[in-house]
Design a protein around this motif. Structure first.
Motif, PDB file in Angstrom:
ATOM      1  N   ASN A 283      -3.008  44.468  54.249  1.00  0.00           N
ATOM      2  CA  ASN A 283      -3.826  43.484  54.697  1.00  0.00           C
ATOM      3  C   ASN A 283      -2.680  42.131  54.901  1.00  0.00           C
ATOM      4  O   ASN A 283      -1.997  42.043  54.429  1.00  0.00           O
TER       5      ASN A 283
ATOM      6  N   GLY B  98     -10.531  41.826  56.269  1.00  0.00           N
ATOM      7  CA  GLY B  98      -9.072  42.045  56.534  1.00  0.00           C
ATOM      8  C   GLY B  98      -8.431  43.420  56.028  1.00  0.00           C
ATOM      9  O   GLY B  98      -7.511  43.877  56.824  1.00  0.00           O
ATOM     10  N   ASP B  99      -9.060  43.937  55.045  1.00  0.00           N
ATOM     11  CA  ASP B  99      -8.494  45.596  54.677  1.00  0.00           C
ATOM     12  C   ASP B  99      -9.073  46.391  55.835  1.00  0.00           C
ATOM     13  O   ASP B  99      -8.315  47.307  56.394  1.00  0.00           O
TER      14      ASP B  99
ATOM     15  N   ALA C 253      -6.903  45.859  58.794  1.00  0.00           N
ATOM     16  CA  ALA C 253      -5.602  46.457  58.657  1.00  0.00           C
ATOM     17  C   ALA C 253      -5.558  47.882  59.062  1.00  0.00           C
ATOM     18  O   ALA C 253      -4.757  48.563  59.549  1.00  0.00           O
TER      19      ALA C 253
END
Length: 155
Positions: free
Chosen positions: A6, A81-82, A85
């Motif tokens: 992330n 965000g994970d 990513a």
């Protein structure tokens, strides 16, 4: 092992990619479901491998993903965000997202905070509204908070 990092907080998220020529579908399961259980889910089993590239993701705090102890590390923007990513790690601009339960909650967050990365959202067992202040919500919240200071025995 395949991990994505992330960009916002540096946490690692574990994923498995069934590389194929089909349209990418990112699957997030419910609270406590790891990639291993998600792979066996009826939804994952129903998606034809020749049409879809299935990507299974462990939520932060679950399975082989990083498990931060600070409650603020589970903010929706960080969880989104994970997912971003994972897409970045795989070089995917946009994907279908399928989320059940806790994964459905994340799906609403992805739609809000990263709509440019979404082809579609399929959400089951969740709703987009703030959780009401009710006895069950308080008990779970208090149990999670106590587990931070007293260990898992409190939960």
């Amino acid at each position: 092992m395949p991990y994505a990092r992330n960009a916002e907080d540096g946490r690692r998220v574990y994923f498995e990619d069934e590389v194929g020529e089909g349209v990418p579908v990112v699957l997030h399961g419910g609270f406590g479901e790891s990639v291993d259980l998600l792979r066996l889910s009826p939804i994952a089993q129903a998606l034809p491998a020749d049409e879809f590239r299935l990507i299974y993701v462990d939520h932060r705090g679950h399975g082989r993903s990083d498990k931060p102890h600070e409650p603020e590390a589970y903010a929706m923007t960080l969880r989104v965000g994970d997912a971003v990513a994972v897409l970045d790690e795989l070089g995917i601009d946009r994907a279908h997202f399928v989320g059940m339960s806790w994964g459905g909650r994340l799906g609403f967050g992805i739609g809000e905070h990263a709509p440019q990365r979404v082809r579609s959202l399929v959400i089951g067992g969740q709703q987009p509204y703030r959780w009401p202040d009710r006895p069950l919500t308080r008990v779970v919240t208090e149990g999670l908070e106590a587990s931070q200071t007293e260990g898992m025995e409190a939960f």
